[in-house]
Write a protein that holds these residues in place. Structure first.
Motif, short mmCIF file in Angstrom:
data_model
loop_
_atom_site.label_atom_id
_atom_site.label_comp_id
_atom_site.label_asym_id
_atom_site.label_seq_id
_atom_site.Cartn_x
_atom_site.Cartn_y
_atom_site.Cartn_z
N ASN A 205 52.99 0.86 -21.50
CA ASN A 205 52.00 1.79 -22.04
C ASN A 205 52.63 3.10 -22.49
O ASN A 205 52.33 3.62 -23.56
N LEU A 206 53.53 3.61 -21.64
CA LEU A 206 54.18 4.88 -21.98
C LEU A 206 55.01 4.71 -23.25
O LEU A 206 55.02 5.59 -24.13
N SER A 207 55.67 3.56 -23.34
CA SER A 207 56.51 3.33 -24.52
C SER A 207 55.64 3.29 -25.77
O SER A 207 55.97 3.90 -26.79
N SER A 208 54.50 2.59 -25.69
CA SER A 208 53.70 2.48 -26.92
C SER A 208 52.92 3.75 -27.21
O SER A 208 52.79 4.14 -28.37
N THR A 209 52.42 4.43 -26.17
CA THR A 209 51.60 5.62 -26.46
C THR A 209 52.45 6.86 -26.76
O THR A 209 52.10 7.67 -27.61
N LEU A 210 53.58 6.99 -26.07
CA LEU A 210 54.40 8.20 -26.29
C LEU A 210 55.55 7.94 -27.26
O LEU A 210 56.31 8.85 -27.58
N GLY A 211 55.72 6.68 -27.68
CA GLY A 211 56.83 6.36 -28.58
C GLY A 211 58.18 6.47 -27.89
O GLY A 211 59.22 6.67 -28.53
N LEU A 212 58.16 6.33 -26.57
CA LEU A 212 59.39 6.45 -25.79
C LEU A 212 60.34 5.29 -26.06
O LEU A 212 59.89 4.16 -26.20
N THR A 213 61.62 5.57 -26.11
CA THR A 213 62.63 4.51 -26.10
C THR A 213 63.02 4.30 -24.64
O THR A 213 63.25 5.28 -23.91
N VAL A 214 63.07 3.05 -24.22
CA VAL A 214 63.35 2.76 -22.81
C VAL A 214 64.61 1.91 -22.68
O VAL A 214 64.72 0.85 -23.31
N TYR A 215 65.55 2.39 -21.88
CA TYR A 215 66.79 1.66 -21.56
C TYR A 215 66.65 1.30 -20.09
O TYR A 215 66.66 2.18 -19.23
N MET A 216 66.47 0.02 -19.83
CA MET A 216 66.11 -0.38 -18.48
C MET A 216 67.07 -1.41 -17.90
O MET A 216 67.14 -2.55 -18.38
N VAL A 217 67.83 -1.00 -16.89
CA VAL A 217 68.66 -1.97 -16.17
C VAL A 217 67.74 -2.70 -15.21
O VAL A 217 66.96 -2.08 -14.49
N THR A 218 67.79 -4.02 -15.22
CA THR A 218 66.87 -4.76 -14.35
C THR A 218 67.43 -6.13 -13.99
O THR A 218 68.28 -6.68 -14.69
N HIS A 219 66.94 -6.66 -12.87
CA HIS A 219 67.22 -8.05 -12.52
C HIS A 219 65.91 -8.83 -12.59
O HIS A 219 65.86 -9.99 -12.22
N ASP A 220 64.83 -8.14 -12.99
CA ASP A 220 63.49 -8.68 -12.86
C ASP A 220 63.10 -9.51 -14.09
O ASP A 220 62.83 -8.96 -15.16
N LEU A 221 63.09 -10.83 -13.89
CA LEU A 221 62.78 -11.72 -15.02
C LEU A 221 61.38 -11.46 -15.57
O LEU A 221 61.15 -11.58 -16.78
N ASP A 222 60.44 -11.09 -14.68
CA ASP A 222 59.08 -10.82 -15.15
C ASP A 222 59.07 -9.63 -16.11
O ASP A 222 58.40 -9.66 -17.13
N SER A 223 59.83 -8.58 -15.76
CA SER A 223 59.90 -7.41 -16.66
C SER A 223 60.48 -7.81 -18.00
O SER A 223 59.99 -7.39 -19.06
N LEU A 224 61.52 -8.65 -17.95
CA LEU A 224 62.17 -9.05 -19.21
C LEU A 224 61.18 -9.81 -20.09
O LEU A 224 61.13 -9.62 -21.30
N HIS A 225 60.38 -10.67 -19.44
CA HIS A 225 59.42 -11.46 -20.19
C HIS A 225 58.27 -10.60 -20.68
O HIS A 225 57.78 -10.79 -21.79
N SER A 226 57.81 -9.66 -19.83
CA SER A 226 56.54 -9.00 -20.19
C SER A 226 56.71 -7.75 -21.04
O SER A 226 55.83 -7.46 -21.85
N ILE A 227 57.78 -7.00 -20.90
CA ILE A 227 57.77 -5.71 -21.62
C ILE A 227 58.99 -5.43 -22.52
O ILE A 227 58.96 -4.46 -23.27
N CYS A 228 60.02 -6.27 -22.43
CA CYS A 228 61.23 -5.91 -23.20
C CYS A 228 61.17 -6.43 -24.64
O CYS A 228 60.86 -7.59 -24.88
N ASP A 229 61.45 -5.54 -25.58
CA ASP A 229 61.54 -5.96 -26.99
C ASP A 229 62.84 -6.71 -27.22
O ASP A 229 62.88 -7.68 -27.96
N ARG A 230 63.91 -6.21 -26.59
CA ARG A 230 65.21 -6.88 -26.70
C ARG A 230 65.88 -6.86 -25.33
O ARG A 230 65.54 -6.04 -24.46
N ILE A 231 66.85 -7.74 -25.20
CA ILE A 231 67.59 -7.83 -23.95
C ILE A 231 69.09 -7.79 -24.29
O ILE A 231 69.52 -8.42 -25.25
N ALA A 232 69.83 -7.01 -23.52
CA ALA A 232 71.29 -6.99 -23.66
C ALA A 232 71.88 -7.59 -22.39
O ALA A 232 71.39 -7.31 -21.29
N VAL A 233 72.90 -8.41 -22.55
CA VAL A 233 73.52 -9.05 -21.40
C VAL A 233 74.94 -8.53 -21.26
O VAL A 233 75.74 -8.59 -22.21
#
Ligand SMILES: Nc1ncnc2c1ncn2[C@@H]1O[C@H](COP(=O)(O)OP(=O)(O)OP(=O)(O)O)[C@@H](O)[C@H]1O
Length: 269
Positions: A205-233
């Motif tokens: 929501n913050l990304s879409s409403t505020l136009g924020l760019t988000v750089y997110m280190v994660t191990h969470d597959l659910d996050s990757l599926h639900s909110i990431c536009d792209r994934i870097a490995v």
């Protein structure tokens, strides 16, 4: 010189100007400690307004890369540009101006333990803006609302918060100066699945409403599926692959395959 996270959060900031389509560009970065090279000749571009998920095996250097971009680790080679400004050639004032436009949520939250949530959120405001106490209180109230924390949380110490509240309070502090870019280091780690999903929605929501760019280190597959536009490995000391989830599902690298198409990944389908 390396800064501690607490020192980093206290770094002075000023607004700055011109931009490019890439909020962040990394070219040929090499980072090592003693004889051990962690990252070698690594390239990365982060587009304006995207949510980029950063994954990789434990110890591959995801935190090292983030800390290097933030200036908390030294690099041996390469360039880092943020908002179109090369950080290595920026003078102190320019660097502060750039830093003014990013916020950071460190893995453990890194809240100041002796300050209340409200005071934590006001640390960047107090040090970088000249605002009346009343205005700072109003802004802190707004930031609390933005991250879904009740006003009751404002006067609590970090030790009185749950894990999920600590993440939200840290996010509120990361958003204190209305940044364009936020770095999140494993924002959902340690959260139960429901709180993690709620935190994911909040970031989306913050990304879409505020136009924020988000750089997110994660191990969470659910996050990757639900909110990431792209994934870097990250792997083999560089960015092994970058693209959409679909791209990752088609990739034949053995680590990427087992991460995205392994037993654990398939169990969530
Ligand atoms: N200040 C340091 N001095 C020496 N070695 C370090 C330092 N910081 C990190 N390392 C090493 O760099 C490597 C990468 O660490 P990093 O924390 O970036 O991994 P990561 O990919 O974030 O792992 P995880 O997913 O487990 O958090 C590790 O081998 C770590 O021991």
């Amino acid at each position: 010189m390396s800064l501690t996270e607490a020192e980093y959060i206290r770094t002075e900031v000023e607004p700055t100007g011109d931009d490019t389509d890439y909020v962040l560009s990394v070219r040929g970065i090499t980072v090592g400690f003693g004889n051990k090279i962690i990252l070698q000749d690594l390239d990365l571009d982060v587009h304006r307004g995207e949510v980029l998920g950063f994954v990789g095996g434990s110890g591959t250097g995801k935190s090292v890369l983030m800390r290097t971009i933030l200036g908390l680790n030294q690099k041996r080679a390469g360039e880092i540009s943020v908002f179109g400004h090369d950080l290595s050639t920026a003078n102190d004032i320019e660097r502060k101006s750039i830093e003014r436009r990013w916020g950071v949520l460190f893995q453990q939250g890194a809240l100041f333990s002796s300050l209340t949530v409200k005071q934590n959120i006001q640390v960047p405001m107090r040090e970088h803006l000249k605002l009346s106490p009343q205005l700072m209180d109003e802004l802190a109230t707004l930031k609390l609302e933005l991250v879904g924390l009740s006003q009751d949380a404002a006067d609590k110490l970090p030790s009185e918060l749950s894990g999920g509240m600590i993440k939200r309070a840290s996010l509120a502090r990361a958003l204190a100066l209305d940044p364009d870019l936020v770095f999140l280091d494993e924002p959902t780690s340690g959260l139960d699945p429901i709180s993690a999903a709620a935190f994911d929605s909040l970031i989306a929501n913050l990304s879409s409403t505020l136009g924020l760019t988000v750089y997110m280190v994660t191990h969470d597959l659910d996050s990757l599926h639900s909110i990431c536009d792209r994934i870097a490995v990250l792997g083999k000391k560089r960015v092994l692959a970058i693209g959409t989830l679909d791209d990752m599902m088609k990739n034949d690298d053995s680590w990427i395959k087992s991460y995205f198409r392994g037993e654990r990944a398939l169990r969530r389908v």
